[in-house]
Design an enzyme around this catalytic site. Structure first.
Site, PDB file in Angstrom:
ATOM      1  CE1 TYR A 134      -2.971   3.122   0.713  1.00  0.00           C
ATOM      2  CE2 TYR A 134      -3.847   1.928   2.602  1.00  0.00           C
ATOM      3  CZ  TYR A 134      -3.898   3.015   1.745  1.00  0.00           C
ATOM      4  OH  TYR A 134      -4.842   3.984   1.928  1.00  0.00           O
ATOM      5  CE  LYS A 162      -6.212   1.729  -1.306  1.00  0.00           C
ATOM      6  NZ  LYS A 162      -5.651   3.062  -1.037  1.00  0.00           N
ATOM      7  CB  ILE A 206      -8.975   0.439  -3.217  1.00  0.00           C
ATOM      8  CG1 ILE A 206      -8.636  -1.052  -3.419  1.00  0.00           C
ATOM      9  CG2 ILE A 206      -9.474   0.680  -1.800  1.00  0.00           C
ATOM     10  CD1 ILE A 206      -7.611  -1.588  -2.471  1.00  0.00           C
TER      11      ILE A 206
END
Length: 295
Positions: A134, A162, A206
């Protein structure tokens, strides 16, 4: 096979009037996203993970899994500031049955590339659930570069990244890494890049703004799946305008939660120390009316 594809909503964490976790309101929001065709990403920035205790993060994940059912994917963020704490939380979360976890770069401490690599490898070694990196350097102060990610992508339990760095250049760099590894995917973080991310190789997105406009965000993905890029791009243009107008008001996760409340869903106040003035509230209301946003 990696199964994190399509739209995942970075779900808000509802709180009661006393400031406690509101499980019923969270179930309502998960089911609302499910009706729009979206999966669930919990305990992220929009879920106020900085403000949640370890036990609350576990409870949030349990509730999301229960409300989502078997046909809706649930991914949970487990990153903490230390490797040890990340592994401890990750081991508890993976037992619940999530499809994957994400792990943010440690924050506050400035880490060198080799230290970031060691951190993520240790976490991925310790967990059996698929791990996603992330990247959100504006919040953590640590950046995952394509060179670092290329090293980590070779780990059998690190399945993707992500990217919430906020730029196309960053996202593109990770797409290039993904092309070199058959089992490593990119998940688009910025709402402004959902369309571009999908068209250029992202397996999923996301989205924080999907808390406000779940159907619209899903429509970008749906139109592209049906080979209707013009329709997808038109929806993305609306998303960009809504995002620009709302995110200019205050810290975006707090604005998202405020807007969800103003759409008629009681998800409580944000624990982020953001205070909305009457003018701020009016600006949010203006966006809601301009785009005819509905709960």
């Amino acid at each position: 096979m990696n199964n994190i594809t399509g739209v995942y909503t970075a779900i808000v964490t509802p709180f009661s009037a006393r400031g406690e976790l509101d499980g019923d309101a969270l179930r309502q929001q998960v089911k609302r996203q499910k009706q729009a065709g979206n999966n669930i990403f919990c305990n992220g920035t929009n879920g106020e993970f900085f403000m949640l205790s370890e036990q609350e993060k576990i409870q949030v994940t349990e509730i999301c899994l229960e409300a989502a059912g078997d046909d809706t994917g649930v991914m949970s963020h487990v990153g903490e500031i230390s490797t040890r704490d990340t592994i401890r939380l990750g081991k508890q979360i993976e037992k619940l049955g999530v499809r994957a976890v994400s792990v943010i770069t440690p924050w506050f401490a400035a880490l060198r590339p080799q230290e970031l690599i060691a951190h993520f490898r240790a976490v991925a070694d310790a967990l059996t659930v698929p791990v996603y990196l992330y990247n959100i350097p504006a919040r953590t102060g640590n950046t995952l570069t394509p060179d670092v990610v290329r090293v980590l992508a070779d780990h059998p339990n690190i399945k993707g990244i992500k990217d919430s760095a906020g730029s196309y250049e960053s996202l593109h760099g990770f797409h290039e890494v993904s092309q070199q590894f058959a089992d490593f995917d990119v998940l688009t973080g910025p709402d402004s890049l959902i369309y571009r991310g999908f068209t250029e190789g992202s397996a999923g997105c996301i989205s924080g703004i999907a808390n406000i406009i779940p159907a619209q965000v899903n429509a970008v993905y749906h139109h592209l799946q049906e080979n209707q890029p013009a329709a997808a791009e038109a929806v993305q243009a609306d998303i960009n305008k809504i995002r620009t107008d709302l995110y200019s008001i205050a810290f975006s996760p707090a604005v998202v939660k405020k807007a969800v409340n103003m759409l008629g869903f009681n998800v409580g106040e944000s624990r982020y120390p953001v205070e909305f003035t009457q003018d701020d509230t009016q600006k949010i209301l203006t966006v809601i009316k301009e785009f005819n946003l509905r709960g």
